[in-house]
Design an enzyme around this catalytic site. Structure first.
Site: not given
Length: 143
Positions: A61, A98
């Site tokens: 990701s 993230k």
């Protein structure tokens, strides 16, 4: 592209030679007279500081930020996470890596891969920032 040759990694926090020249995608042999100084990777990355830890990343990701599955990230718990920082956090007790986006009264955790949608942190969510990613380290050899 140019790189700075730091030398081979040694065990035990040994100081490594830092060469003062840059290598433009070639194979020159570093000569001893180009050594500028000796450095320690744990000093360079501030790894021995009590507020710094290393985490291994799994998943794809964050590949748009140059962080790939299997990479190690060096994380600083002492830094205040700001808009745009890559963070290690726990979202509802699930660890994530993230990019943090702060907008007025909202918080969004985004991936650096279009396959993964952004995660809007809601009032009912529990978000705990574990630290800000300062560096990533990747093995380029065969495992």
């Amino acid at each position: 592209m140019s790189i700075t040759i730091l030398g081979q990694i040694s065990a035990g926090g040994a100081k490594l030679p830092l060469y003062s020249f840059r290598v433009p995608a070639g194979f020159p042999s570093p000569a001893a007279d180009h050594i500028e100084k000796h450095i320690s990777l744990d000093e360079l990355f501030d790894i021995r500081a009590p507020h710094v830890y290393v985490a291994k990343i799994e998943g794809d990701s964050m590949q748009g930020a140059g962080i790939f599955s299997g990479d190690l990230v060096i994380v600083d718990r002492s830094l205040y996470a700001e808009h745009g920082d890559i963070v290690i956090a726990a979202l509802n007790a699930e660890p994530v890596c993230k990019r943090l986006h702060m907008r007025e009264n909202s918080c969004i955790l985004t991936s650096e891969n279009s396959k993964f949608p952004p995660r809007h942190v809601m009032e009912s969510d529990e978000l705990v920032i574990w630290g800000v990613v300062k560096y990533s380290v990747r093995a380029h050899g065969k495992s």
